[in-house]
Design an enzyme around this catalytic site. Structure first.
Site, short mmCIF file in Angstrom:
data_model
loop_
_atom_site.label_atom_id
_atom_site.label_comp_id
_atom_site.label_asym_id
_atom_site.label_seq_id
_atom_site.Cartn_x
_atom_site.Cartn_y
_atom_site.Cartn_z
N ARG A 48 0.82 -1.21 0.00
CA ARG A 48 0.00 0.00 0.00
C ARG A 48 0.85 1.26 0.00
NH1 ARG A 48 -4.07 -0.65 4.93
NH2 ARG A 48 -2.15 -1.42 5.89
N GLU A 131 -1.18 -23.15 6.19
CA GLU A 131 -0.63 -23.57 7.48
C GLU A 131 -0.42 -22.38 8.42
OE1 GLU A 131 -0.02 -25.88 10.22
OE2 GLU A 131 0.40 -27.05 8.42
N VAL A 134 -3.12 -20.65 11.28
CA VAL A 134 -3.42 -21.13 12.65
C VAL A 134 -2.12 -21.52 13.35
CG1 VAL A 134 -4.67 -22.79 14.05
CG2 VAL A 134 -5.66 -22.00 11.90
N ILE A 138 3.71 -23.65 14.28
CA ILE A 138 3.37 -25.00 14.72
C ILE A 138 2.74 -25.78 13.57
CG2 ILE A 138 2.07 -26.38 16.38
CD1 ILE A 138 2.00 -23.91 18.19
N ASP A 203 -9.85 -13.56 17.12
CA ASP A 203 -8.74 -14.26 16.48
C ASP A 203 -8.82 -15.76 16.77
OD1 ASP A 203 -5.75 -14.13 15.37
OD2 ASP A 203 -5.72 -15.32 17.20
N LYS A 207 -9.66 -19.20 14.20
CA LYS A 207 -8.81 -20.39 14.16
C LYS A 207 -9.60 -21.63 14.54
CE LYS A 207 -4.75 -17.60 15.21
NZ LYS A 207 -3.79 -17.16 16.26
#
Length: 433
Positions: A48, A131, A134, A138, A203, A207
């Site tokens: 932007r 991946e 979330v 991990i 959030d 997830k």
């Protein structure tokens, strides 16, 4: 043999995560090429603010026209790390239409409208990997989509938001109040200037929707997830949890019903025993339990956010998608064949910790117990303590046996109407036992 023509990658967004993705692509170019079987070339970066200096990125690659970039026709993979619903959704679908596969870290979009993205990817024979959406670095999505594809997952339980875990950890271990712990999280960069998405549970709920959809092979949207944040958690709640041998965590819980006919997905603070592995997850770390019929209990643990951890997940997906591209294949798409309904929160069965301010006089405990009995909620333990200020009030803490959430709600409403109950100080679920 190494293919000499490079695979071209378009990067949408060059913030904390995007800039780290670009850096790793450059510094690890030879290793990535060896692992993929072809060089990977950063072909364009959509931003932007083009005037901002971005170290290590050729200014000639910078553009503000993200649409033109994804529609070029020679782009093999689009990496989307701009977040939000629009223009991300339009850009991703345009990428599929013009021959590119997509790697995304966009949990909000996947939770809100993942079905549209899956359908577009399948229609055009492209990959959609996410991946990084979330739990940061991990590895969690791929094990659920691929490693456990032959098993039956019954439950996913975990800490999937580092900001809230840091705040609750500081409240527990340092005795900080909520505001003080939030200020510390902000100063350390764990919390945004506007922490609403984290502390109110949005959030984590996004997830949870993604995890439930993959785990149970059904479509679960953000609106299906019951959500409560941590803004009402007090130091008194943490102290009460300690007296029970527990601590408080914001948990994402996705479960298949015992009869297998429905699923639930919820995010809320809960007390868990100190003996539970999740109780020892400190600071901004994430950890997720997966319970499957054949595999049993699996635990995934690590840093759940940050530029480098999230970029690691993005690059892992990029390698997989590029390999698929070379082999003219695609990875797993949407698996929603079960079409299981998502049950409302009222049907969830769990235990509860309820703290009441009551009149300090005979007969109060009997009145409270009667209300619980009338609503079918069985009491496990009761603790009562008179106030030292002599105002005629006492603190009454009730821990229940397992009961439906709807029964608890009815119990609390009835308790509020008792003349002897001055207030319901807190209600918290008890999990992990």
């Amino acid at each position: 043999m190494m293919r000499t023509r490079p695979l071209k990658v378009a990067l949408l967004g060059c913030g904390v995560v995007g800039s780290e993705v670009a850096r790793i692509m450059t510094t690890h170019a030879d290793d990535l090429a060896a692992r993929i079987g072809a060089p990977v070339e950063l072909a364009g970066v959509a931003v932007r603010r083009p005037s901002k200096v971005r170290e290590g990125i050729d200014p000639a690659l910078i553009t503000t026209d993200a649409t033109a970039l994804v529609k070029r026709g020679d782009i093999d993979v689009v990496v989307e790390v701009i977040g939000g619903i629009e223009p991300a959704r339009t850009l991703i679908t345009a990428a599929f239409e013009h021959g590119a596969s997509v790697v995304s870290a966009n949990k909000a979009l996947l939770a809100e409208d993942g079905a549209t993205l899956y359908a577009a990817a399948e229609r055009h024979g492209r990959d959609l990997y996410f991946e990084a959406a979330v739990a940061g670095a991990i590895p969690l999505i791929r094990p659920l989509r691929e490693s456990l594809a032959g098993d039956k997952v019954n439950r996913v339980l975990g800490i999937v938001n580092g900001t809230t875990n840091f705040i609750l950890d500081r409240m527990d271990t340092a005795g900080s109040g909520y505001s003080e712990a939030l200020d510390e999280a902000t100063a350390l960069g764990y919390a945004e200037a506007d922490p609403t998405a984290d502390v109110e549970g949005f959030d984590a709920a996004a997830k949870a929707a993604i995890l439930a959809g993959i785990a149970f092979h059904t479509r679960v949207r953000l609106d299906d997830v019951h959500r409560e944040g941590i803004t009402e958690v007090t130091s008194a709640d943490l102290a009460s949890a300690k007296r029970m041998g527990c601590t408080v965590k914001l948990l994402a819980i996705c479960e298949r019903a015992a009869d297998g006919r429905s699923v639930t997905a919820r995010v809320h603070p809960a007390m868990i025993p100190l003996s539970h592995p999740l109780a020892s997850v400190r600071e901004a770390y994430n950890a997720v339990f997966v319970e499957a019929e054949a595999a049993g209990q699996l635990m995934f643990y690590g840093p759940g956010a940050g530029g480098s951890p999230t970029a690691s997940a993005v690059l892992g997906d990029l390698v997989a998608v590029c390999r698929n591209k070379l082999n003219e294949a695609t990875g797993p798409g949407e698996s929603a064949y079960t079409q299981l309904p998502v049950s409302p929160m009222g049907e969830v069965v769990t235990r509860y910790h309820i703290s009441l301010d009551v009149a300090d006089k005979p007969g109060v405990l009997a009145q409270v117990a009667t209300v619980f009995a009338e609503h079918g909620v069985s009491i496990d333990t009761v603790r009562q303590k008179g106030r030292q200020d002599g105002n005629g009030e006492a603190a009454l803490v009730v821990v229940t046996h397992r009961a439906p959430d709807a029964a608890l709600s009815g119990t609390v409403e009835a308790l509020r109407k008792l003349d002897t109950v001055r207030g319901v100080a807190s209600i918290m679920r008890v999990e992990g036992e």
